[in-house]
Design an enzyme around this catalytic site. Structure first.
Site, PDB file in Angstrom:
ATOM      1  N   LYS A  22       0.842  -1.205   0.000  1.00  0.00           N
ATOM      2  CA  LYS A  22       0.000   0.000   0.000  1.00  0.00           C
ATOM      3  C   LYS A  22       0.874   1.252   0.000  1.00  0.00           C
ATOM      4  O   LYS A  22       0.637   2.180  -0.776  1.00  0.00           O
ATOM      5  CB  LYS A  22      -0.896  -0.011   1.262  1.00  0.00           C
ATOM      6  CG  LYS A  22      -1.530   1.325   1.576  1.00  0.00           C
ATOM      7  CD  LYS A  22      -2.423   1.265   2.805  1.00  0.00           C
ATOM      8  CE  LYS A  22      -1.736   1.438   4.125  1.00  0.00           C
ATOM      9  NZ  LYS A  22      -1.397   2.818   4.525  1.00  0.00           N
ATOM     10  N   CYS A 117      -4.409  12.566  12.916  1.00  0.00           N
ATOM     11  CA  CYS A 117      -5.322  11.442  12.758  1.00  0.00           C
ATOM     12  C   CYS A 117      -5.332  10.672  14.070  1.00  0.00           C
ATOM     13  O   CYS A 117      -4.703  11.096  15.030  1.00  0.00           O
ATOM     14  CB  CYS A 117      -4.937  10.560  11.576  1.00  0.00           C
ATOM     15  SG  CYS A 117      -3.490   9.566  11.860  1.00  0.00           S
ATOM     16  N   ARG A 400      -8.749  -0.500   4.716  1.00  0.00           N
ATOM     17  CA  ARG A 400      -7.852   0.530   4.171  1.00  0.00           C
ATOM     18  C   ARG A 400      -6.506  -0.077   3.793  1.00  0.00           C
ATOM     19  O   ARG A 400      -5.843   0.422   2.892  1.00  0.00           O
ATOM     20  CB  ARG A 400      -7.603   1.625   5.214  1.00  0.00           C
ATOM     21  CG  ARG A 400      -8.803   2.461   5.520  1.00  0.00           C
ATOM     22  CD  ARG A 400      -8.435   3.573   6.434  1.00  0.00           C
ATOM     23  NE  ARG A 400      -7.382   4.382   5.836  1.00  0.00           N
ATOM     24  CZ  ARG A 400      -6.831   5.446   6.401  1.00  0.00           C
ATOM     25  NH1 ARG A 400      -7.227   5.816   7.586  1.00  0.00           N
ATOM     26  NH2 ARG A 400      -5.901   6.111   5.787  1.00  0.00           N
TER      27      ARG A 400
HETATM   28  N1  EPU Z   1       6.876  14.231  11.018  1.00  0.00           N
HETATM   29  C1  EPU Z   1       7.140  15.530  11.318  1.00  0.00           C
HETATM   30  N2  EPU Z   1       7.014  16.463  10.311  1.00  0.00           N
HETATM   31  C2  EPU Z   1       6.683  16.110   9.040  1.00  0.00           C
HETATM   32  C3  EPU Z   1       6.436  14.761   8.743  1.00  0.00           C
HETATM   33  C4  EPU Z   1       6.533  13.832   9.765  1.00  0.00           C
HETATM   34  O1  EPU Z   1       7.467  15.872  12.456  1.00  0.00           O
HETATM   35  O2  EPU Z   1       6.600  16.997   8.191  1.00  0.00           O
HETATM   36  C5  EPU Z   1       6.978  13.222  12.080  1.00  0.00           C
HETATM   37  C6  EPU Z   1       5.688  12.412  12.267  1.00  0.00           C
HETATM   38  O3  EPU Z   1       4.783  13.079  13.103  1.00  0.00           O
HETATM   39  C7  EPU Z   1       6.222  11.134  12.848  1.00  0.00           C
HETATM   40  C8  EPU Z   1       7.550  10.940  12.123  1.00  0.00           C
HETATM   41  O4  EPU Z   1       7.930  12.246  11.677  1.00  0.00           O
HETATM   42  O5  EPU Z   1       6.481  11.286  14.215  1.00  0.00           O
HETATM   43  C9  EPU Z   1       7.530   9.993  10.951  1.00  0.00           C
HETATM   44  O6  EPU Z   1       6.428  10.303  10.098  1.00  0.00           O
HETATM   45  P1  EPU Z   1       6.460  10.055   8.540  1.00  0.00           P
HETATM   46  O7  EPU Z   1       6.383  11.351   7.829  1.00  0.00           O
HETATM   47  O8  EPU Z   1       7.607   9.154   8.191  1.00  0.00           O
HETATM   48  O9  EPU Z   1       5.087   9.286   8.314  1.00  0.00           O
HETATM   49  P2  EPU Z   1       4.250   9.295   6.966  1.00  0.00           P
HETATM   50  O10 EPU Z   1       5.178   9.376   5.832  1.00  0.00           O
HETATM   51  O11 EPU Z   1       3.161  10.274   7.059  1.00  0.00           O
HETATM   52  C10 EPU Z   1       4.330   6.713   6.560  1.00  0.00           C
HETATM   53  C11 EPU Z   1       3.351   5.601   6.412  1.00  0.00           C
HETATM   54  C12 EPU Z   1       2.745   5.269   7.771  1.00  0.00           C
HETATM   55  C13 EPU Z   1       3.878   4.891   8.717  1.00  0.00           C
HETATM   56  C14 EPU Z   1       4.893   6.028   8.799  1.00  0.00           C
HETATM   57  C15 EPU Z   1       6.099   5.696   9.656  1.00  0.00           C
HETATM   58  C16 EPU Z   1       2.496   5.900   4.175  1.00  0.00           C
HETATM   59  C17 EPU Z   1       1.343   6.188   3.317  1.00  0.00           C
HETATM   60  N3  EPU Z   1       2.299   5.988   5.489  1.00  0.00           N
HETATM   61  O12 EPU Z   1       3.599   7.835   7.023  1.00  0.00           O
HETATM   62  O13 EPU Z   1       1.920   4.148   7.570  1.00  0.00           O
HETATM   63  O14 EPU Z   1       3.367   4.623  10.000  1.00  0.00           O
HETATM   64  O15 EPU Z   1       5.370   6.340   7.463  1.00  0.00           O
HETATM   65  O16 EPU Z   1       6.752   4.587   9.168  1.00  0.00           O
HETATM   66  O17 EPU Z   1       3.559   5.562   3.694  1.00  0.00           O
HETATM   67  C18 EPU Z   1       0.050   2.760   7.882  1.00  0.00           C
HETATM   68  O18 EPU Z   1       0.319   2.201   6.803  1.00  0.00           O
HETATM   69  O19 EPU Z   1      -0.802   2.283   8.682  1.00  0.00           O
HETATM   70  C19 EPU Z   1       0.737   3.996   8.241  1.00  0.00           C
HETATM   71  C20 EPU Z   1       0.254   4.831   9.150  1.00  0.00           C
END
Ligand code: EPU
Length: 421
Positions: A22, A117, A400
């Site tokens: 996904k 979220c 999802r």
């Molecule tokens: N963060 C920041 N600032 C930002 C972006 C992120 O502080 O601008 C923080 C977040 O709050 C978090 C950490 O950095 O504490 C890591 O977040 P990240 O940005 O890596 O998460 P994401 O890219 O939004 C993806 C996956 C998530 C998974 C996370 C961590 C996708 C679509 N989603 O989210 O997957 O938990 O990486 O590995 O790739 C899931 O599939 O159930 C899911 C939530």
């Protein structure tokens, strides 16, 4: 709303096939926006989140053809809008990954701010910082991220925050930088396999990206990209979830299509817990031990233990002998499953971003509420080992991210069925 009903206690045997990832499919589908024409993406799982991304692409003017074999053809030649509306973005945070591609190709993107979220605060400051460094003007107005740029310029970007690297932030900046003038380096880039998959697709489109999968990614901007064909990697979190099903309730379970190298941190922890794991070509065999041992774990960015497996691992720890400490370093509030597991008789204490699990007490089936995707998976796993019947409502959370989880577990011998409403 559908429900899933599980009668615990059946032993699982046989094999289960893992679908496409996904979290690779979402940014890769968004990346098709970067070039006019038809890109074909294979092994795309049939999930609710994928449906949301396809709706966003359609609303921008793309034409989508999807078949039953997981092949999605996205024709982006007539994309003529640059707005991702609140109605769609509010149902899926990953919608934010259209921001980089729209900005790079059209010089303009208005994407509803995804907000937080159920798993906690989820800022996008790093996405914005990275795109600003590339030369975009970005404002937040009326709940929207409004981005504009006549031209993007390559530059050196450090992309790290208090919780380390960002997966979708890296994806957004990498996608935007493919069409920027000059060379961009992203330091502290996310190393997740999904980022490598995205970089491979972008390179097939004609991008020049090196270093994906390391903390330093180098992108040499090109004038234009062309559509491409790509096959999505297997879903490591789906694979890991079935590995845990095998570890808690299995005799001998084969997980087909899993990439062993993508789940080493999980393999390591499962082995420490006493689970027998064998790598067999493109499959992983799981043999449950007589008795599981308690292990401690801390979630971290890849290649550390994934936050997306923390909830499922908590269920495993409930089945193990002894006390384990689970620390969440990515999303300190990602413990929605705890209160539902308590309703099953689990012994868990939460202290901030840490949870202490006392394993070994039998769980009792109960009516439960699915909350977020991975928390819901943990409840399904708990239902497999609980005494009596567990009824999980709000199953759309599971849909999802897990394709036909009820059918796949039933294929392994679980007593599980879906009540459609
Ligand atoms: N963060 C920041 N600032 C930002 C972006 C992120 O502080 O601008 C923080 C977040 O709050 C978090 C950490 O950095 O504490 C890591 O977040 P990240 O940005 O890596 O998460 P994401 O890219 O939004 C993806 C996956 C998530 C998974 C996370 C961590 C996708 C679509 N989603 O989210 O997957 O938990 O990486 O590995 O790739 C899931 O599939 O159930 C899911 C939530």
């Amino acid at each position: 709303m559908d429900k899933i009903v599980i009668k615990g206690g059946n032993r699982l045997t046989g094999s289960v096939k893992v679908g496409g990832a996904k979290n690779s499919s979402l940014p890769i589908l968004a990346a098709t926006l970067l070039a006019p024409g038809v890109s074909t993406i294979k092994n795309v799982p049939n999930l609710r989140d994928i449906g949301t991304m396809l709706k966003i692409l359609s609303s921008l003017g793309a034409r989508i053809k999807q078949n039953d074999n997981g092949e999605v053809a996205v024709d982006t030649s007539r994309v003529n809008k640059h707005i991702a509306p609140y109605e769609l973005v509010s149902t899926m945070r990953a919608s934010i990954c259209v921001l980089g591609p729209l900005l790079a190709r059209f010089g303009k993107a208005d994407v509803s701010h995804p907000g937080g979220c159920v798993i906690g605060l989820r800022p996008i400051d790093l996405h914005i910082k990275g795109l600003r460094k590339l030369g975009a003007r970005i404002a937040i107005e009326q709940g929207y991220v409004l981005a504009e740029a006549e031209e993007l310029h390559g530059t050196d970007i450090f992309l790290g925050g208090p919780f380390g690297s960002t997966v979708l932030g890296t994806a957004n900046v990498m996608m935007a930088a493919t069409l920027a003038k000059g060379i961009t380096t992203i330091e502290n880039a996310a190393c997740e396999p999904e980022i490598v998959d995205l970089a491979e697709f972008l390179n097939k489109m004609g991008a020049r990206i090196r270093g994906a999968g390391t903390h330093m990614v180098r992108i040499e901007g090109v004038r234009e990209l062309k559509p491409a064909e790509h096959r999505i990697i297997p879903d490591r979190i789906e694979a890991g979830t079935y590995m845990i099903a095998g570890a808690v309730a299995g005799d001998d379970v084969l997980i087909e299509g899993a990439v062993f190298e993508h789940i080493q941190a999980l393999v390591d922890k499962l082995e420490e817990a006493g689970v027998g794991i064998t790598k067999e070509n493109s499959a992983i065999r799981i043999k449950a031990p007589e008795k599981l041992r308690a292990v401690d774990l801390t979630t971290m960015p890849y290649p550390g233990f994934p936050s997306d497996m923390q909830a499922q691992m908590m269920t495993l720890m409930l089945a193990a002998d002894g006390i384990s400490v689970i620390s969440e370093r990515i999303y300190p509030d990602r413990f929605m499953h705890v209160s539902e597991l308590l309703r099953m008789g689990a012994s868990i204490i939460r202290e901030g971003a840490r949870v202490i699990v006392k394993g070994g007490t039998a769980l009792s089936g109960a009516p439960l509420m699915a909350s977020d995707l991975r928390a819901s998976a943990a409840l399904v796993l708990a239902g497999l080992i609980a005494n009596g019947e567990t009824e999980i409502s709000r199953v759309y959370h599971l849909d999802r991210g897990y394709e036909r989880i009820d059918e796949k577990l039933s294929g392994l011998g679980a007593d599980i069925h879906r009540i459609r409403e």
